[in-house]
Every structure is written in C-alpha cells, then in structure tokens.
Design an enzyme around this catalytic site. Structure first.
Site, short mmCIF file in Angstrom:
data_model
loop_
_atom_site.label_atom_id
_atom_site.label_comp_id
_atom_site.label_asym_id
_atom_site.label_seq_id
_atom_site.Cartn_x
_atom_site.Cartn_y
_atom_site.Cartn_z
N ARG A 239 0.85 -1.18 0.00
CA ARG A 239 0.00 0.00 0.00
C ARG A 239 0.88 1.24 0.00
NH1 ARG A 239 -3.03 -0.02 5.97
NH2 ARG A 239 -1.15 -0.03 7.20
N TRP B 56 2.77 -6.08 13.34
CA TRP B 56 3.91 -5.57 12.58
C TRP B 56 5.12 -5.25 13.45
CZ3 TRP B 56 4.33 -0.84 14.80
CH2 TRP B 56 3.15 -0.22 15.24
N GLU C 237 -3.04 7.99 6.96
CA GLU C 237 -1.66 8.13 7.43
C GLU C 237 -0.73 8.64 6.32
OE1 GLU C 237 -0.62 4.40 9.29
OE2 GLU C 237 -1.57 5.02 11.16
N LYS D 100 -4.02 -10.18 9.17
CA LYS D 100 -4.94 -11.15 9.80
C LYS D 100 -4.54 -11.52 11.22
CE LYS D 100 -2.85 -14.84 7.04
NZ LYS D 100 -2.21 -13.93 6.07
N PHE D 101 -3.29 -11.22 11.60
CA PHE D 101 -2.90 -11.50 12.98
C PHE D 101 -2.99 -10.26 13.87
CE2 PHE D 101 -0.62 -14.90 10.64
CZ PHE D 101 -1.39 -15.95 11.13
N HIS D 102 -3.61 -9.21 13.32
CA HIS D 102 -3.81 -7.98 14.11
C HIS D 102 -5.09 -8.15 14.92
CE1 HIS D 102 -4.27 -3.72 15.01
NE2 HIS D 102 -3.10 -3.47 14.45
N GLU E 252 -7.27 5.55 15.64
CA GLU E 252 -6.95 4.13 15.65
C GLU E 252 -6.11 3.81 16.87
OE1 GLU E 252 -4.74 2.66 12.30
OE2 GLU E 252 -5.91 3.81 10.86
C1 GAL Z 1 -2.17 1.79 10.95
C2 GAL Z 1 -2.97 1.83 9.65
C3 GAL Z 1 -4.08 0.81 9.65
C4 GAL Z 1 -3.58 -0.52 10.12
C5 GAL Z 1 -2.94 -0.36 11.46
C6 GAL Z 1 -2.44 -1.65 12.05
O1 GAL Z 1 -0.94 2.40 10.83
O2 GAL Z 1 -3.53 3.11 9.47
O3 GAL Z 1 -4.61 0.72 8.37
O4 GAL Z 1 -2.65 -1.01 9.21
O5 GAL Z 1 -1.85 0.51 11.35
O6 GAL Z 1 -1.83 -1.46 13.30
#
Ligand code: GAL
Length: 690
Positions: free
Chosen positions: A129, A334, A168, A375-377, A326
C-alpha cells in the site's frame, strides 16, 4: 435510509458543548470497518454487534478504491450505498474515507511513472500500500476524481459525520526521489527562495565543496550519493516532502469542503511516530485533529509513551479536543514480537487517551481479517467471536464511555511545557553530526517520562509559541533554534519563567547554519554560558557528575550521564553540578542562570533516568512546582477543568494491586463516592468529579 440516528444533532450537544464532531452528540466509539472483506450477509451481523458494543462511529472506505473504481472512470457505488444505508439504519455514524492511500492496480499499470522511487533510484513494487509518488500529477488527477465522486454521492447521506482523507499521509511513501519529485522539489525551492537562486546558494552554503548552482535545473533531491549530501538540501527536501503530502491533503479537503460543506475533514496523524510529517503545519489545515497510536508493546511502562503521544496530539490540536482514530484492542502484527494486551489494558489505554483530550476511542479494526497482511492484528471482534475476553472488554468499554460525557468541554490542566519541533528533529539526526547517538525522540521521551513519574502534566508547545502561564518549560533537544524561538525563550525567562535546556540546543538556524559567536549561539546569553567544545562520548562510556558544593566522595550525591559531554564556560551562569571524570572532568556539567525575574538551567550531558530526577527536582524548586506527594508508583494522574469551575481527576492504576490515593470526589465511571481516600482497584481507573 429511513431512521434518523439519535447520534446526529445539528451543532452542539444538549449542554451546548461542541465537540470535534458537531454531528456526533457523544464520545465516539468504534473503528475502521472494512466490510468489503466479507460477504454482505455478514454486514447485518456486524451492525447488530456494533450496537451491542455501543459503537456509534465507523471509518469506511479507507482501502476501497479498487472496489469503488474497478476500472479507470468506472464507478461501482451500489455496494457502498447499501453499506452506508445499513449503518445508518443501525444508528451508526460514518467517518467516510477517501480511499486514496491505495491506488488500484490499474493505476499502477497505467501510470508507471507514478511509482515511488527510493533514494537509491529503485522503483518500489506494488502489492503493498501507498506505493505511489506523492508528487505525481496522474495520482493528483485520479485521487481528485474519486474524492469528487464520493463527495457528490454522499455529501447528504444522513450517516455522514466526518470525512477522513486518505490514511496516514507519509506513512510508507514519505520520500520519493523520482524525476517528477525532483521537478516538484525545484518548484518548491523556487517558491521558498522567491525564485532567487542566490538566496538558495546562500541558505545551502554552496560555496563549500564547490556546490554552487547556476540554474534551478541543476538541483536534485538528496539521493544516495558517494558521501554526505548538503545538509540544508536534505533539510529542505524533508520540508518539501511534508508539504508535498500536505498538498495532496489540501486538494482532497478543498473538494470535500466545496461539495460537502459543514462536514469536518480530518486525516489520521501518527504523532511522534512519523518523523517525516511536520504536524504543527498540518494541524492548522484539518478541521479536527485525529491520531493513530499503537503501543510499543515490548517496552516496559509503555503507557508513558502513550501519554506522551496523546499530550502531543492535544498540543498540535491547540488544546482543543481531538479524535483517537486508531489504536489496537490487543496485539498488532507488525512489531517484532506482538505482545497481547493484558486484561484491563485496553480499557486503561483508551481511557488515558480520553483523559488527555481525545473525544473518541476508535480501533483498527472492527472485525479481524481472515486473509491479507493484517490477519494477525487484533480487532474489536476477534477471530474467536463474541465468547472472548477481548469482545467482553470491548463491550464493557462501550458501556463505560457515556459516563465520561461530563469530561467533554473540559480542558487538561498542565504545569509544564515541553518544546517539540519536527524541523529540529530532522536537522539533528542528519548525517555527519558530532555523534550518531544524538537521538531527538529518546531525549523527548526521557524528559517526558521523568515529568510523568513526578505526576506533572505536560503540554507540548512549538518553540515560537507564547509560553506565559507555564511555571516550567523544558527543552530536551532543540538543535535548530530560530531567532524567534530564542527570543520567545528569553522573554519567557525574563518574565519570571523557569527554563531547562538540554545539550546541543540552540546551535543552528533554520538553514542549518551555525549561529555565530560560539555555541549555543541562539541561547548563549539566555543560558549565561558558552560551550567551547563538544565532547561526544564513546559507545558505552559514562561520566559522573556531582554537586559543586557537595563532597564528591559522598555516594548518592552523584548522577551519571552518557553519550555527550561539553566544555562549558560560564558567563554569568552558576555551576550546579560538575563533571567528576571523563573528557570534561572538573568543568561545569549543569548550570543555572538568573535572567530578569526567571532562571535558565542548562544540562550538558545525556542524564540517565536516575540522573534526571534530582536535576529536574532542583528546577521544580525554582519554578515553585511541587509534585503531588503520596501518589503510589504506577498511578497515572490527569487533571481537567471546565470553564464552569468543574474539576476532574482521572487516576489510572497501571499496577496489579489495589492502591489508595488522597482524593475526594464521585467517580463518573461507577458512581461511587470516594471520601478523602480514593481506592483504585488493581489495573482500574477512577474519573473523579471533585
Ligand atoms: C495503521 C494503519 C491501519 C492498520 C494499522 C495496524 O498504521 O492506518 O490501516 O494497518 O496501522 O496497526
């Protein structure tokens, strides 16, 4: 589209308090909703469960460009119409995103010249992305087109509460070095330097290393080069890049304002965790500031970093309410090791943001993805469904929020201002500085943590902003100091303020040119000293400091520094601590200067956490600040005050045992009266109205 959600009101809530979202009458609860991953049959269940959880706002469409415009100029809005209607029927408000963070695959194929190019000249791949050049005219055109389509179609949709531009900005494609970016950089430079190449040559100091430019066309972005690239060229490229993204935001915002008047436009910041965007500049351009925050899960006491980011978000928002756009219900996917939140941590995290000025608790994302990169978030609705701890905590938090409504319209009360500046951050960490260990964010976090542990509340401030009213101003790192900032600090101290400045501040101007007359040029007179030499330390080397009037042999009187030392020559300042050893042995390490009615402290080394405590305590005394006594370790305090004289104390217990705090008031969360002794359950939160 029959039902009018109870959430939407004309302007202000019933008490006349306008929050950041005039169309939303309550604190916002919800998150990113990406239903395109699921068959439509799942959507009804989603809305049903959102209602169970108390969700009232979801962000939709963030990554939906490829589905909304499957081929160039062909739009498919049917599914999106159904989605928005369904949400509206369920009483859920919509934060409607322009999907411009991820152009569709057809865009990439059709416009190869719009690809992101890194500093090695490598065009970056797709399938991810944000892999597009922020200066691409093709991107500008395509993103404006989809934005306009969305605005025309949904401006009057009754579910619409807020526009969410992009996602972002500057996250993955902060810097692009392609030919288009080079051209845009040159245009930006012509603008900055009034089309006067001599001015640029002077600002960049191009007489050194024979870099003089005779034609704008000769100027390149600071790509990978055989050796260090001109630092001012690098600094200007960072400024340009932040502005390039800002230009993209402005284009979308202006379309949205024109076609959807009255609906606020935001974009989600990544404050303190995105170095490349100057959020002071950006905050002035959004209708409401919103921020994403993810815990540094492996770090101990990571709620302190959370508090710092929340305070900085409030600062760029000018003290006004902001939106937590968020955060995560539990683990992200990640980080190297994605540590799950412990029971209660989700609630404490959300409530800390709310205490510090957020008027929402929104998450990435509503329902956990079955496929794809995330998917692991964690999510509000985990893979395991509703019979899970996370879901129960999500529902409980949704039930908690309405009780915190009285906090809306009140303000955080801060004792201390800490100066934060993105330009200085950029400049101090360019290559060929005296030490690779100069770390802007580390110093910010270290000083912030000390203030947090002393239970002093912090407002961050831009260096040129008036500082009246703060008893103490802390400057952990301000390598780049403009004359206006220096004058601002001088005026503050002369007027009776207490200032504490840490090493390698006040060194250069906005062009990264050394302030003349000896270091720290911009702050020399204010601090009453000259720094004759920088003495960076070897990796792992430490220096010991002791009070000048104490017996140096006395254990406990010493503090330790590392990374940095200096030859400090007082010129009016009084040495308070001196170096016991190391390259500056015998010389002043920490000084205090009286100027007008105030005092300016200087710290010439990187004090360890333990070392910061006594030095700050001494500055507190000058400032007349008394850190609250008897607050148990691990308890976070935030004070809020309303214009009507109302007073609140939010106390968050980050420990796993019940603690007691001397405070009186009624807890908004459970209605209990806490008479003089406030008991906070293990891991719990109290929001006391005095
Ligand atoms: C943010 C992003 C989201 C998602 C999230 C996961 O930085 O805006 O789309 O990827 O991280 O933690």
């Amino acid at each position: 589209m029959s039902q009018t959600p109870q959430l939407l009101v004309a302007a202000e809530d019933s008490a006349g308090r306008a929050g950041p979202l005039p169309r939303l009458a309550r604190l916002a609860y919800g998150g990113d909703y990406n239903p395109e991953q699921w068959p439509e049959s799942v959507w009804a269940e989603d809305v049903e469960l959102m209602r169970v959880a108390g969700v009232n706002l979801v962000s939709v469409g963030i990554f939906a460009w490829a589905l909304l415009e499957p081929a160039e100029g062909q739009f498919e809005f049917g599914w999106f119409d159904r989605l928005l209607d369904l949400l509206h029927d369920g009483g859920i408000g919509v934060d409607l995103a322009t999907p411009t963070a991820v152009p569709p695959a057809w865009f990439r194929r059709r416009h190869p010249q719009a690809r992101l190019v890194d500093r090695h000249g490598l065009a970056l791949g797709g399938g991810a992305r944000q892999s597009f050049c922020p200066s691409s005219p093709a991107y500008a055109e395509a993103s404006a087109r989809i934005t306009e389509q969305l605005a025309r179609r949904y401006a009057d949709h009754p579910a619409l509460v807020l526009w969410h531009s992009h996602n972002e900005y500057g996250g993955a494609n902060a810097l692009c070095y392609c030919a288009t970016s080079a051209e845009a950089f040159r245009d930006w430079l012509r603008d900055r330097y009034g089309d006067d190449l001599d001015r640029l040559n002077t600002a960049w100091g191009t007489t050194f290393w024979g870099q003089r430019y005779a034609d704008w066309a000769e100027i390149e972005p600071p790509s990978h080069a055989p050796t260090s690239v001109n630092p001012t060229q690098q600094l200007d490229f960072l400024r340009f890049s932040s502005d390039a993204h800002l230009g993209n935001f402005r284009r979308e915002r202006d379309i949205l304002h024109r076609l959807s008047p009255g609906v606020p436009v935001t974009t989600n910041f990544m404050i303190a965790n995105c170095k490349t965007i100057d959020y002071w500049r950006w905050a002035a351009e959004v209708d409401v500031v919103s921020n994403d925050h993810y815990l540094r899960a492996e770090e101990p006491d990571n709620h302190i970093e959370l508090a710092m980011c929340a305070d900085l978000t409030r600062a760029v928002a000018g003290g006004r309410p902001w939106l937590l756009m968020e955060h995560a219900t539990s683990a992200v996917n990640w980080q190297p090791r994605n540590i799950a939140k412990r029971p209660g941590e989700l609630r404490r995290n959300s409530l800390s943001h709310l205490a510090r000025g957020a008027e929402s608790a929104l998450f990435f994302q509503w329902r956990a993805s079955r496929f794809g990169a995330e998917k692991f978030h964690s999510a509000m609705l985990p893979h395991g469904g509703t019979d899970t701890r996370i879901w129960r905590e999500v529902v409980a938090l949704g039930a908690d929020l309405p009780s915190l409504e009285p906090l809306r319209g009140t303000r955080v009360v801060a004792d201390v201002a800490v100066l934060w500046d993105w330009e200085s951050w950029w400049a101090v960490e360019l290559d060929w500085r005296p030490s690779v260990d100069l770390d802007y964010r580390e110093r910010m976090a270290a000083y912030y943590e000390r203030l947090w542990r002393d239970r002093l509340s912090v407002d961050f401030a831009h260096p040129e902003r008036a500082l009246d009213g703060y008893r103490l101003v802390v400057v952990p790192s301000l390598y780049l100091t403009t004359p206006a900032a220096a004058e601002n600090l001088r005026r503050y101290v002369a007027g009776g303020g207490t200032l504490l400045v840490s090493y390698f501040s006040g060194i250069v101007d906005a062009d990264d040119a050394i302030h003349p007359g000896g270091h720290p040029g911009a702050l020399r007179e204010l601090l009453g000293l000259t720094v004759e030499e920088f003495l960076p330390l070897r990796s792992g080397e430490t220096v010991r400091l002791a009070a000048v009037d104490a017996d140096p042999a006395r254990a406990g009187a010493e503090v330790t520094g590392d990374v940095w030392a200096e030859v400090v020559v007082p010129q009016g300042a009084t040495p308070v601590l001196s170096y016991l050893d190391g390259p500056a042995a015998g010389g002043p390490a920490v000084t205090r200067h009286t100027l007008g009615a105030g005092h300016a402290w200087y710290v010439s080394t990187r004090l360890t956490a333990a070392g910061l405590a006594p030095v700050l305590r001494a500055a507190y005394r000058d400032a007349g600040l008394v850190p609250p006594d008897g607050v148990p370790e691990g308890v976070e305090l935030v004070r809020r005050a309303g214009a009507d004289g109302s007073r609140f104390l939010i106390a968050i217990n980050h420990t796993d045992r019940e603690v007691e705090l001397a405070a009186t008031g009624t807890d908004l969360l459970d209605g209990s009266f806490q008479p003089g002794v406030c008991r906070i359950p293990a891991g719990g939160v109290r929001a006391l109205r005095a």
